[in-house]
Design a protein around this motif. Structure first.
Motif, PDB file in Angstrom:
ATOM      1  N   THR A  55       1.849   2.934  -5.596  1.00 58.04           N
ATOM      2  CA  THR A  55       1.331   3.567  -4.378  1.00 58.04           C
ATOM      3  C   THR A  55       2.042   4.884  -4.113  1.00 58.04           C
ATOM      4  O   THR A  55       1.398   5.885  -3.773  1.00 58.04           O
ATOM      5  CB  THR A  55       1.481   2.620  -3.173  1.00 58.04           C
ATOM      6  OG1 THR A  55       0.874   1.371  -3.498  1.00 58.04           O
ATOM      7  CG2 THR A  55       0.810   3.192  -1.946  1.00 58.04           C
ATOM      8  N   LYS A  58       0.635   7.437  -6.513  1.00 58.68           N
ATOM      9  CA  LYS A  58      -0.748   7.815  -6.186  1.00 58.68           C
ATOM     10  C   LYS A  58      -0.804   8.707  -4.946  1.00 58.68           C
ATOM     11  O   LYS A  58      -1.550   9.681  -4.910  1.00 58.68           O
ATOM     12  CB  LYS A  58      -1.621   6.572  -5.975  1.00 58.68           C
ATOM     13  CG  LYS A  58      -1.715   5.659  -7.170  1.00 58.68           C
ATOM     14  CD  LYS A  58      -2.459   6.272  -8.312  1.00 58.68           C
ATOM     15  CE  LYS A  58      -2.583   5.270  -9.447  1.00 58.68           C
ATOM     16  NZ  LYS A  58      -3.308   5.786 -10.579  1.00 58.68           N
ATOM     17  N   ILE A 120       4.742  -0.907   1.730  1.00 52.74           N
ATOM     18  CA  ILE A 120       3.410  -1.518   1.727  1.00 52.74           C
ATOM     19  C   ILE A 120       3.439  -2.784   2.580  1.00 52.74           C
ATOM     20  O   ILE A 120       4.453  -3.467   2.665  1.00 52.74           O
ATOM     21  CB  ILE A 120       2.917  -1.831   0.302  1.00 52.74           C
ATOM     22  CG1 ILE A 120       3.854  -2.802  -0.408  1.00 52.74           C
ATOM     23  CG2 ILE A 120       2.752  -0.565  -0.501  1.00 52.74           C
ATOM     24  CD1 ILE A 120       3.294  -3.355  -1.689  1.00 52.74           C
ATOM     25  N   ALA A 133      -0.268   1.168   3.356  1.00 51.97           N
ATOM     26  CA  ALA A 133       1.000   1.780   2.958  1.00 51.97           C
ATOM     27  C   ALA A 133       1.428   2.743   4.052  1.00 51.97           C
ATOM     28  O   ALA A 133       0.655   3.601   4.463  1.00 51.97           O
ATOM     29  CB  ALA A 133       0.840   2.515   1.635  1.00 51.97           C
ATOM     30  N   TYR A 156      -5.362   1.056   0.961  1.00 47.16           N
ATOM     31  CA  TYR A 156      -5.706   1.057  -0.458  1.00 47.16           C
ATOM     32  C   TYR A 156      -6.275  -0.299  -0.845  1.00 47.16           C
ATOM     33  O   TYR A 156      -6.212  -1.265  -0.079  1.00 47.16           O
ATOM     34  CB  TYR A 156      -4.473   1.374  -1.318  1.00 47.16           C
ATOM     35  CG  TYR A 156      -3.403   0.313  -1.265  1.00 47.16           C
ATOM     36  CD1 TYR A 156      -3.386  -0.732  -2.172  1.00 47.16           C
ATOM     37  CD2 TYR A 156      -2.411   0.342  -0.291  1.00 47.16           C
ATOM     38  CE1 TYR A 156      -2.421  -1.720  -2.116  1.00 47.16           C
ATOM     39  CE2 TYR A 156      -1.440  -0.633  -0.228  1.00 47.16           C
ATOM     40  CZ  TYR A 156      -1.456  -1.662  -1.144  1.00 47.16           C
ATOM     41  OH  TYR A 156      -0.501  -2.638  -1.078  1.00 47.16           O
ATOM     42  N   PHE A 171      -6.339   1.008  -9.016  1.00 50.52           N
ATOM     43  CA  PHE A 171      -5.874   1.355  -7.676  1.00 50.52           C
ATOM     44  C   PHE A 171      -6.800   2.401  -7.075  1.00 50.52           C
ATOM     45  O   PHE A 171      -7.106   3.406  -7.715  1.00 50.52           O
ATOM     46  CB  PHE A 171      -4.455   1.914  -7.776  1.00 50.52           C
ATOM     47  CG  PHE A 171      -3.843   2.264  -6.455  1.00 50.52           C
ATOM     48  CD1 PHE A 171      -2.970   1.404  -5.839  1.00 50.52           C
ATOM     49  CD2 PHE A 171      -4.137   3.466  -5.822  1.00 50.52           C
ATOM     50  CE1 PHE A 171      -2.393   1.715  -4.614  1.00 50.52           C
ATOM     51  CE2 PHE A 171      -3.580   3.791  -4.600  1.00 50.52           C
ATOM     52  CZ  PHE A 171      -2.704   2.911  -3.998  1.00 50.52           C
TER      53      PHE A 171
END
Length: 191
Positions: A55, A58, A120, A133, A156, A171
């Motif tokens: 995460t 990303k 998260i 997140a 997400y 993801f």
């Protein structure tokens, strides 16, 4: 005898000085030697740590691509390619997904972004469980001077890949910069 002791003392002192002056030249270890001598140890992560790391990467990627896109003319082939790359991070890409993000980055004239302190968590809303997140984003201007650090939230999802043999997931962001949930207790109210 005194002169022999003095001479012996000074000669030993000179030899020690010469030895201390001669530096050992350490050859730097090349990257190739480092790779050659590694033992390929794997690092074990639990699923939460892995999702946290993914995460973080990303979020950083989306923000970096967004600042890159906004620094361009927004009408060249490169800009189109960057925009389509940003869209691939979202489950259902829509220009509305990016509007809030782009407006904030443009209004603050952000040129560089650093994401840190990601956490998260899951939230239950009606009958759905949302994967969220919470993270801090530090914005920098064109002189690499910090504009400020802001707390953000993103939703997400992890979508299972079709192959059943590997337990792999794709993801996607559902909502980027989702508003943080307000505390239900008003300030100053206690019971």
């Amino acid at each position: 005898m005194k002169t022999i002791n003095k001479t012996l003392f000074f000669s030993i002192l000179i030899v020690l000085a010469i030895i201390s002056c001669v530096k050992k030249e350490e050859t730097p270890v090349s990257d190739l030697d480092k790779l050659r001598n590694t033992n390929n140890q794997t690092v074990q992560m639990d699923s939460t740590q892995a999702i946290n790391a993914i995460t973080l990467q990303k979020v950083q990627d989306v923000l970096d691509l967004s600042t890159l896109y906004l620094s361009g003319e927004k009408n060249t082939e490169i800009d189109t390619a960057i925009y389509s790359k940003i869209e691939k991070y979202f489950q259902k890409p829509d220009s509305l997904s990016f509007n809030l993000l782009f407006k904030e980055l443009e209004s603050l004239q952000v040129k560089k972004v650093k994401v840190n302190n990601i956490n998260i968590y899951q939230e239950i809303q009606d009958k759905d469980t949302l994967d969220l997140a919470k993270f801090n984003v530090e914005y920098f201007d064109h002189k690499n001077k910090s504009i400020g650090t802001f707390e953000k939230n993103a939703q997400y999802t992890l979508v299972s890949k079709r192959e059943k043999t590997n337990k792999e997931f794709k993801f996607y962001f559902v909502n980027f910069y989702q508003p943080l949930k307000k505390d239900s207790t008003a300030a100053g109210v206690t019971k």
